[in-house]
Design a protein around this motif. Structure first.
Motif, short mmCIF file in Angstrom:
data_model
loop_
_atom_site.label_atom_id
_atom_site.label_comp_id
_atom_site.label_asym_id
_atom_site.label_seq_id
_atom_site.Cartn_x
_atom_site.Cartn_y
_atom_site.Cartn_z
N ASN A 193 0.87 -1.04 0.00
CA ASN A 193 -0.15 0.03 0.02
C ASN A 193 0.82 1.06 -0.05
O ASN A 193 0.65 2.21 -0.59
N GLN A 194 1.92 0.99 0.73
CA GLN A 194 2.82 2.48 0.70
C GLN A 194 3.35 2.69 -0.68
O GLN A 194 3.71 3.75 -1.12
N GLN A 195 3.86 1.50 -1.20
CA GLN A 195 4.41 1.75 -2.71
C GLN A 195 3.58 1.93 -3.53
O GLN A 195 3.93 3.00 -4.46
N ILE A 196 2.20 1.72 -3.46
CA ILE A 196 1.18 2.06 -4.55
C ILE A 196 0.85 3.43 -4.31
O ILE A 196 0.67 4.37 -5.10
N ARG A 197 1.12 4.13 -3.27
CA ARG A 197 0.93 5.65 -2.80
C ARG A 197 2.00 6.42 -3.57
O ARG A 197 1.81 7.40 -4.29
N GLN A 198 3.18 5.82 -3.35
CA GLN A 198 4.39 6.59 -3.80
C GLN A 198 4.54 6.36 -5.33
O GLN A 198 4.85 7.50 -6.38
N LEU A 199 4.06 5.48 -5.95
CA LEU A 199 3.75 5.23 -7.43
C LEU A 199 3.05 6.24 -8.05
O LEU A 199 3.07 6.70 -9.34
N SER A 200 1.99 6.86 -7.25
CA SER A 200 1.00 7.54 -7.91
C SER A 200 1.42 9.06 -8.27
O SER A 200 1.01 9.52 -9.30
N HIS A 201 2.80 9.19 -7.88
CA HIS A 201 3.30 10.54 -8.45
C HIS A 201 3.90 10.52 -9.73
O HIS A 201 4.14 11.79 -10.32
N TRP A 202 4.10 9.20 -10.31
CA TRP A 202 4.51 9.20 -11.73
C TRP A 202 3.44 8.85 -12.97
O TRP A 202 3.65 8.55 -13.92
N VAL A 203 2.21 8.20 -12.18
CA VAL A 203 1.31 7.33 -13.05
C VAL A 203 0.20 8.24 -13.59
O VAL A 203 -0.40 8.81 -12.93
N ARG A 204 0.02 8.19 -14.84
CA ARG A 204 -1.52 8.88 -15.54
C ARG A 204 -1.86 7.91 -16.44
O ARG A 204 -1.33 6.87 -16.78
N ILE A 205 -3.06 8.39 -16.90
CA ILE A 205 -3.84 7.49 -17.99
C ILE A 205 -2.68 7.91 -19.30
O ILE A 205 -1.82 8.71 -19.69
N GLY A 206 -2.04 6.77 -19.92
CA GLY A 206 -1.44 6.60 -20.95
C GLY A 206 0.21 6.29 -20.58
O GLY A 206 0.82 6.04 -21.50
N THR A 207 0.49 6.28 -19.25
CA THR A 207 1.60 5.59 -18.79
C THR A 207 2.01 4.38 -19.40
O THR A 207 1.13 3.47 -19.27
N GLN A 208 3.06 4.29 -20.00
CA GLN A 208 3.67 3.12 -20.69
C GLN A 208 4.12 2.04 -19.67
O GLN A 208 4.99 2.48 -18.85
N VAL A 209 3.73 0.76 -19.59
CA VAL A 209 4.29 -0.26 -18.82
C VAL A 209 4.95 -1.28 -19.72
O VAL A 209 4.30 -2.15 -20.60
N VAL A 210 6.12 -1.58 -19.28
CA VAL A 210 6.86 -2.92 -20.19
C VAL A 210 7.16 -3.98 -19.28
O VAL A 210 7.89 -3.66 -18.21
N ILE A 211 6.30 -4.95 -19.60
CA ILE A 211 6.66 -6.30 -18.69
C ILE A 211 7.57 -7.45 -19.17
O ILE A 211 7.11 -7.65 -20.32
N HIS A 212 8.57 -7.57 -18.46
CA HIS A 212 9.35 -8.79 -19.30
C HIS A 212 9.96 -9.66 -18.05
O HIS A 212 9.99 -9.40 -17.10
#
Length: 212
Positions: A193-212
């Protein structure tokens, strides 16, 4: 991952990210490993195609989620993430609890999810749908519905044979010890939960996610 989010918020346009998505589709058809190597080794092209905004890299082996700037500078790295209990796969199928590999984008955000903020992927993507159809996993009707959504810049259907409701989220009120010890999701990428709150500083609609 249909149980992790029941309300799909209004889907906003992501034309800039969609342009890149189409550009790499042909490369993906030649092999996921080739594309991901190009994405990682030629990261400036990736970030540039994401409109100069930060982008996310998920390593399913190291179990890390890294946020990178448009210049590929590490802005944050989150360790001990969890992925699907079925591991990772090139094509996620409904109910198999795998995390899909490839290039996706944040297509919708639910800040009232029972897992905390939920950042939903544009899964199944056009590339995944075409590959699944070629392998006999997806019907023609389902393929056409996904392709039409892509052409219209809409969220693809979430109830085909490829499943849906995949994304990045926290653990909500789930057991933190389970999160630390196991890959437990139905295919999503889970942070604390703490990490997801921190992640919110950089994520928006359209943010690219590369999963490898």
């Amino acid at each position: 991952m249909q149980t992790e989010n029941q309300t799909c918020h209004v889907y906003r346009s992501w034309e800039a990210a969609h342009w890149f998505h189409r550009r790499v589709a042909a490369a993906l058809a030649r092999g996921l490993g080739v594309l991901l190597a190009a994405v990682i080794l030629a990261a400036p092209a990736v970030s540039s195609a994401n409109g100069g905004q930060p982008w996310i890299q998920v390593d399913v082996e190291a179990l890390t989620l890294t946020v990178l700037s448009a210049e590929n500078r590490v802005l944050a790295r989150f360790n001990n993430i969890s992925i699907g209990s079925g591991g990772a796969a090139e094509i996620h199928r409904q109910g198999d609890e795998t995390t899909p590999l490839g290039v996706f984008h944040i297509a919708w955000i639910d800040r009232a999810s029972r897992y905390g903020t939920f950042y939903g992927f544009d899964y199944p993507s056009e590339r995944v749908a075409r590959s699944a159809y070629a392998k006999g996993i997806l019907s023609r009707v389902e393929l056409d519905a996904i392709l039409e959504a892509a052409r219209s810049h809409r969220l693809p259907p979430q109830n085909t044979s490829l499943g849906g409701y995949l994304g990045i989220h926290g653990i909500g009120r789930s057991d933190a010890e389970i999160h630390e010890g196991f890959n437990w999701t139905n295919g999503c990428v889970a942070l604390t939960n703490q990490q997801i709150r921190q992640l919110s500083h950089w994520v928006r609609i359209g943010t690219q996610v590369v999963i490898h």
